[in-house]
Design a protein around this motif. Structure first.
Motif, PDB file in Angstrom:
ATOM      1  N   TYR A  26      33.356  23.419  48.626  1.00 44.93           N
ATOM      2  CA  TYR A  26      33.415  24.063  49.937  1.00 44.93           C
ATOM      3  C   TYR A  26      34.194  25.370  49.859  1.00 44.93           C
ATOM      4  O   TYR A  26      33.768  26.401  50.358  1.00 44.93           O
ATOM      5  CB  TYR A  26      34.070  23.118  50.943  1.00 44.93           C
ATOM      6  CG  TYR A  26      34.325  23.748  52.295  1.00 44.93           C
ATOM      7  CD1 TYR A  26      33.314  23.851  53.230  1.00 44.93           C
ATOM      8  CD2 TYR A  26      35.589  24.250  52.618  1.00 44.93           C
ATOM      9  CE1 TYR A  26      33.544  24.433  54.466  1.00 44.93           C
ATOM     10  CE2 TYR A  26      35.828  24.830  53.849  1.00 44.93           C
ATOM     11  CZ  TYR A  26      34.799  24.915  54.772  1.00 44.93           C
ATOM     12  OH  TYR A  26      35.032  25.496  55.983  1.00 44.93           O
ATOM     13  N   ASP A  27      35.342  25.339  49.211  1.00 45.29           N
ATOM     14  CA  ASP A  27      36.167  26.530  49.084  1.00 45.29           C
ATOM     15  C   ASP A  27      35.459  27.623  48.286  1.00 45.29           C
ATOM     16  O   ASP A  27      35.533  28.803  48.641  1.00 45.29           O
ATOM     17  CB  ASP A  27      37.497  26.172  48.411  1.00 45.29           C
ATOM     18  CG  ASP A  27      38.409  25.385  49.347  1.00 45.29           C
ATOM     19  OD1 ASP A  27      38.137  25.393  50.553  1.00 45.29           O
ATOM     20  OD2 ASP A  27      39.360  24.759  48.857  1.00 45.29           O
ATOM     21  N   GLU A  28      34.812  27.237  47.218  1.00 51.60           N
ATOM     22  CA  GLU A  28      34.115  28.222  46.394  1.00 51.60           C
ATOM     23  C   GLU A  28      32.966  28.869  47.170  1.00 51.60           C
ATOM     24  O   GLU A  28      32.696  30.055  47.020  1.00 51.60           O
ATOM     25  CB  GLU A  28      33.588  27.554  45.115  1.00 51.60           C
ATOM     26  CG  GLU A  28      34.669  27.173  44.122  1.00 51.60           C
ATOM     27  CD  GLU A  28      35.513  28.366  43.691  1.00 51.60           C
ATOM     28  OE1 GLU A  28      34.934  29.455  43.480  1.00 51.60           O
ATOM     29  OE2 GLU A  28      36.742  28.225  43.571  1.00 51.60           O
ATOM     30  N   LYS A  29      32.296  28.084  47.990  1.00 50.64           N
ATOM     31  CA  LYS A  29      31.211  28.621  48.802  1.00 50.64           C
ATOM     32  C   LYS A  29      31.743  29.658  49.790  1.00 50.64           C
ATOM     33  O   LYS A  29      31.139  30.723  49.990  1.00 50.64           O
ATOM     34  CB  LYS A  29      30.515  27.486  49.552  1.00 50.64           C
ATOM     35  CG  LYS A  29      29.305  27.927  50.360  1.00 50.64           C
ATOM     36  CD  LYS A  29      28.627  26.732  51.015  1.00 50.64           C
ATOM     37  CE  LYS A  29      27.421  27.182  51.830  1.00 50.64           C
ATOM     38  NZ  LYS A  29      26.733  26.029  52.478  1.00 50.64           N
ATOM     39  N   GLU A  30      32.880  29.351  50.403  1.00 48.38           N
ATOM     40  CA  GLU A  30      33.478  30.288  51.352  1.00 48.38           C
ATOM     41  C   GLU A  30      33.981  31.545  50.639  1.00 48.38           C
ATOM     42  O   GLU A  30      33.812  32.664  51.133  1.00 48.38           O
ATOM     43  CB  GLU A  30      34.629  29.605  52.101  1.00 48.38           C
ATOM     44  CG  GLU A  30      35.391  30.508  53.071  1.00 48.38           C
ATOM     45  CD  GLU A  30      34.559  31.034  54.224  1.00 48.38           C
ATOM     46  OE1 GLU A  30      35.084  31.842  55.002  1.00 48.38           O
ATOM     47  OE2 GLU A  30      33.366  30.678  54.348  1.00 48.38           O
TER      48      GLU A  30
END
Length: 231
Positions: A26-30
C-alpha cells in the motif's frame, strides 16, 4: 486499505507478516503515485528553481460567494501522503490534508475575491486577481509557478501552465485542497447566517434546492448578480 489491514490484524484474521506485506505494498503504491505527481516539480528543481509554487482556485461556477485561490510551496524533501486533486477527496480527507499542508509546507498564500468584484470584472479576471493575491501573500517568494490551466500576465515569475494540473502536480493539488477547504468554510458560515438557503450543502452552486430558494426568498448580498440574472 491500510485501515482494513489494521482491523484484520487486530482480530488476528491475518498474520503479522502478511499485514506488513500488504501495508508495504500500500505504501509503495502511494509513493509511486506521488512520485508521478512530482514530475513537474522535479523538472523545475533540475532547472535550478528552488521555491516552486502550485496555484489553483475554487469557486468559479457557483451562484454565490467568493472565488478563492491558493498558492502552495511544498518542501521537496517532505512527503505528504494522500495529496490529490481536491475533487477526488472526501470532505474529511480534505480537512485532514488542509492541516497537514499548512503544517508541512514551506509557505501557503490564500487569495479571496468576493462576489461584488466578480460582478464588476467577470469571473475569469476575478480568478486571476485571487491567484495574484495568493502568490503575493506567500512568505517565501517563489521562483517558479505551476498553474492549473492558466497564466498570470501581471506576474513576471516564470510560469508553467498545466492542463488538469490538480491531477498531475502535487503542488497544484495541494493548492486545490487549500482553496477548496477555505471556500467551503466560508460558505458554511453563510449557512449559519442564511440557513434557509442551504449553503452548507451546495456551497453556493446552482442546485435545484439553491435555485428554488432564490426564487422563493430572493437574492442575498452574497449572490453574484451576473450569474443569477436569468433566475
Amino acid at each position: 486499505m491500510a485501515g482494513l489491514v489494521k482491523l484484520l490484524w487486530k482480530n488476528r484474521k491475518i498474520s503479522s507478516s502478511v499485514a506488513m506485506a500488504v501495508r508495504i505494498k500500500y505504501d509503495e503504491k502511494e509513493k509511486s503515485r506521488l512520485k508521478q505527481m512530482m514530475i513537474y516539480e522535479a523538472k523545475c528543481l533540475q532547472n535550478g528553481y528552488r521555491y516552486i509554487a502550485g496555484i489553483d482556485e475554487a469557486g468559479r461556477g457557483p451562484l454565490a460567494g467568493p472565488v478563492v485561490a491558493a498558492a502552495v510551496i511544498l518542501d521537496p524533501n517532505v512527503i505528504i501522503p494522500g495529496i490529490n486533486d481536491s475533487k477526488k477527496l472526501s470532505e474529511a480527507r480534505r480537512e485532514y490534508l488542509y492541516d497537514e499542508i499548512f503544517n508541512k509546507a514551506v509557505s501557503v498564500g490564500i487569495g479571496i475575491v468576493d462576489e461584488r468584484i466578480i460582478d464588476e470584472l467577470n469571473i475569469k479576471q476575478a480568478t486571476f486577481m485571487a491567484m495574484e493575491i495568493a502568490v503575493n501573500k506567500l512568505s517565501v517568494k517563489p521562483d517558479c509557478l505551476l498553474i492549473d490551466a492558466e497564466k498570470l500576465i501581471n506576474i513576471t515569475i516564470p510560469q508553467i501552465s498545466i492542463i488538469k494540473g490538480d491531477s498531475l502536480s502535487v503542488s497544484i493539488a495541494a493548492a486545490s485542497i487549500i482553496a477548496k477547504v477555505t471556500r467551503d468554510r466560508i460558505l458554511k458560515e453563510y449557512d449559519k447566517k442564511y440557513p434557509e438557503y442551504g449553503f452548507g450543502k451546495h456551497k453556493g452552486y446552482g442546485t435545484k434546492q439553491h435555485i428554488e430558494a432564490i426564487k422563493s426568498l430572493g437574492l442575498l448580498p452574497i449572490h453574484r448578480r451576473s450569474f443569477t440574472k436569468n433566475i
